[in-house]
Scaffold this active site. Structure first.
Site, PDB file in Angstrom:
ATOM      1  N   ASP A 275       0.880  -1.172   0.000  1.00  0.00           N
ATOM      2  CA  ASP A 275       0.000   0.000   0.000  1.00  0.00           C
ATOM      3  C   ASP A 275       0.918   1.223   0.000  1.00  0.00           C
ATOM      4  OD1 ASP A 275      -2.797   0.916  -0.032  1.00  0.00           O
ATOM      5  OD2 ASP A 275      -2.152   2.042   1.728  1.00  0.00           O
TER       6      ASP A 275
ATOM      7  N   PHE B 188       5.150   5.527 -13.256  1.00  0.00           N
ATOM      8  CA  PHE B 188       3.691   5.631 -13.375  1.00  0.00           C
ATOM      9  C   PHE B 188       3.186   6.654 -12.360  1.00  0.00           C
ATOM     10  CE2 PHE B 188       2.464   3.266  -9.499  1.00  0.00           C
ATOM     11  CZ  PHE B 188       3.649   2.634  -9.196  1.00  0.00           C
TER      12      PHE B 188
HETATM   13  P1  ITT Z   1      -3.437  -2.113  -5.474  1.00  0.00           P
HETATM   14  O1  ITT Z   1      -4.197  -1.589  -4.271  1.00  0.00           O
HETATM   15  O2  ITT Z   1      -4.189  -3.135  -6.245  1.00  0.00           O
HETATM   16  O3  ITT Z   1      -2.040  -2.558  -5.125  1.00  0.00           O
HETATM   17  P2  ITT Z   1      -3.445   0.663  -6.294  1.00  0.00           P
HETATM   18  O4  ITT Z   1      -2.898   1.382  -7.493  1.00  0.00           O
HETATM   19  O5  ITT Z   1      -4.871   0.954  -5.908  1.00  0.00           O
HETATM   20  O6  ITT Z   1      -3.221  -0.908  -6.520  1.00  0.00           O
HETATM   21  P3  ITT Z   1      -2.571   1.817  -3.770  1.00  0.00           P
HETATM   22  O7  ITT Z   1      -3.903   1.769  -3.137  1.00  0.00           O
HETATM   23  O8  ITT Z   1      -1.380   1.383  -2.948  1.00  0.00           O
HETATM   24  O9  ITT Z   1      -2.477   0.930  -5.093  1.00  0.00           O
HETATM   25  O10 ITT Z   1      -2.331   3.288  -4.318  1.00  0.00           O
HETATM   26  C1  ITT Z   1      -1.078   3.701  -4.616  1.00  0.00           C
HETATM   27  C2  ITT Z   1      -1.155   4.924  -5.492  1.00  0.00           C
HETATM   28  O11 ITT Z   1      -0.078   5.806  -5.078  1.00  0.00           O
HETATM   29  C3  ITT Z   1      -0.852   4.553  -6.932  1.00  0.00           C
HETATM   30  O12 ITT Z   1      -2.019   4.292  -7.657  1.00  0.00           O
HETATM   31  C4  ITT Z   1      -0.105   5.794  -7.418  1.00  0.00           C
HETATM   32  O13 ITT Z   1      -1.004   6.800  -7.744  1.00  0.00           O
HETATM   33  C5  ITT Z   1       0.651   6.256  -6.189  1.00  0.00           C
HETATM   34  N1  ITT Z   1       2.002   5.654  -6.182  1.00  0.00           N
HETATM   35  C6  ITT Z   1       2.443   4.652  -5.384  1.00  0.00           C
HETATM   36  N2  ITT Z   1       3.697   4.301  -5.693  1.00  0.00           N
HETATM   37  C7  ITT Z   1       4.064   5.086  -6.714  1.00  0.00           C
HETATM   38  C8  ITT Z   1       5.234   5.189  -7.484  1.00  0.00           C
HETATM   39  O14 ITT Z   1       6.255   4.368  -7.295  1.00  0.00           O
HETATM   40  N3  ITT Z   1       5.273   6.104  -8.442  1.00  0.00           N
HETATM   41  C9  ITT Z   1       4.230   6.922  -8.671  1.00  0.00           C
HETATM   42  N4  ITT Z   1       3.068   6.887  -8.020  1.00  0.00           N
HETATM   43  C10 ITT Z   1       2.982   5.967  -7.024  1.00  0.00           C
END
Ligand code: ITT
Length: 203
Positions: A75, A158
């Site tokens: 997360d 991303f």
């Molecule tokens: P899962 O819950 O299925 O893993 P998700 O995309 O919904 O997928 P999260 O709830 O953890 O994941 O949300 C993380 C968000 O934070 C992600 O969608 C990005 O917008 C941002 N994020 C996290 N890590 C990042 C990274 O390495 N680079 C850029 N944005 C990031």
């Protein structure tokens, strides 16, 4: 050799995770490859809580042949200090789950239009949770500090990567190769901490 199922529906995360865990003598399977397709209510208030909620939800849905697998989940999100640490745990949902990152990133830049470099501090946070086959949970955190840029830069990565600059404002994490990003990123740091924890628990 053990099996790790990664509980994420985010393809970009999965690509980074596979690269970071590639040195491990383990089989890494995505949730999709494990045939698990469930909706998880990420109702925790911290990254750690949500990482464990996701990992446990998938562990509870494992088919019989995968009951001995370790289920991990990530997360993660962006904390912008000048926005009271928003979007934080809501990073994926902020301004709407389906809103493009071009629009979300433009909004953050707009919010910070009068904020000087010294106050543009931000960080990516990643909690990695592991649901172990014996019913116990592990959780660790990784962080990368940076600053919000003045424009989107770079094509790699991303999400918020194009506006997340290293602290010296030289490059954004979208201008790093995946290998370079993983060496210093919140996700790389969290997964390396989790591997250390696993070695202690499994030995
Ligand atoms: P899962 O819950 O299925 O893993 P998700 O995309 O919904 O997928 P999260 O709830 O953890 O994941 O949300 C993380 C968000 O934070 C992600 O969608 C990005 O917008 C941002 N994020 C996290 N890590 C990042 C990274 O390495 N680079 C850029 N944005 C990031």
């Amino acid at each position: 050799m053990y099996t790790i199922i990664f509980a994420t529906g985010n393809k970009n995360k999965m690509i980074e995770i596979r690269e970071i865990l590639s040195e491990l003598d383990a089989e890494i399977i995505s949730m999709k490859e494990a045939g698990i397709d469930i909706d998880i209510d990420e109702n925790g208030t911290t990254f750690e809580e949500n990482a464990v909620i996701k990992a446990r939800a998938v562990a509870n849905a494992l088919p019989e042949n995968l009951k001995d697998a370790i289920v991990m989940a990530d997360d993660s999100g962006l904390e912008v200090d000048a926005m009271d640490k928003a979007p934080g745990v809501l990073s994926a949902r902020w301004m709407g789950e389906d809103t493009s990152y071009r629009i979300k990133n433009a909004k953050i830049i707009e919010n910070l239009k009068d904020v000087p470099v010294k106050d543009r501090t931000a960080r990516f946070v990643c909690a990695v949770g592991a649901a172990m086959p014996d019913g116990t949970d592990l959780v660790v955190r990784g962080v990368i500090e940076g600053r919000i840029g003045y424009e989107e830069r770079g094509e790699n990565g991303f999400g918020y990567d194009p506006i997340f600059m290293l602290p010296d404002m030289s490059v954004s994490t979208a201008e790093l190769s995946m290998e370079e990003k993983n060496k210093i990123s919140h996700r790389g740091n969290a997964l390396r901490a989790m591997l250390k924890e696993l070695r202690t628990v499994l030995n």
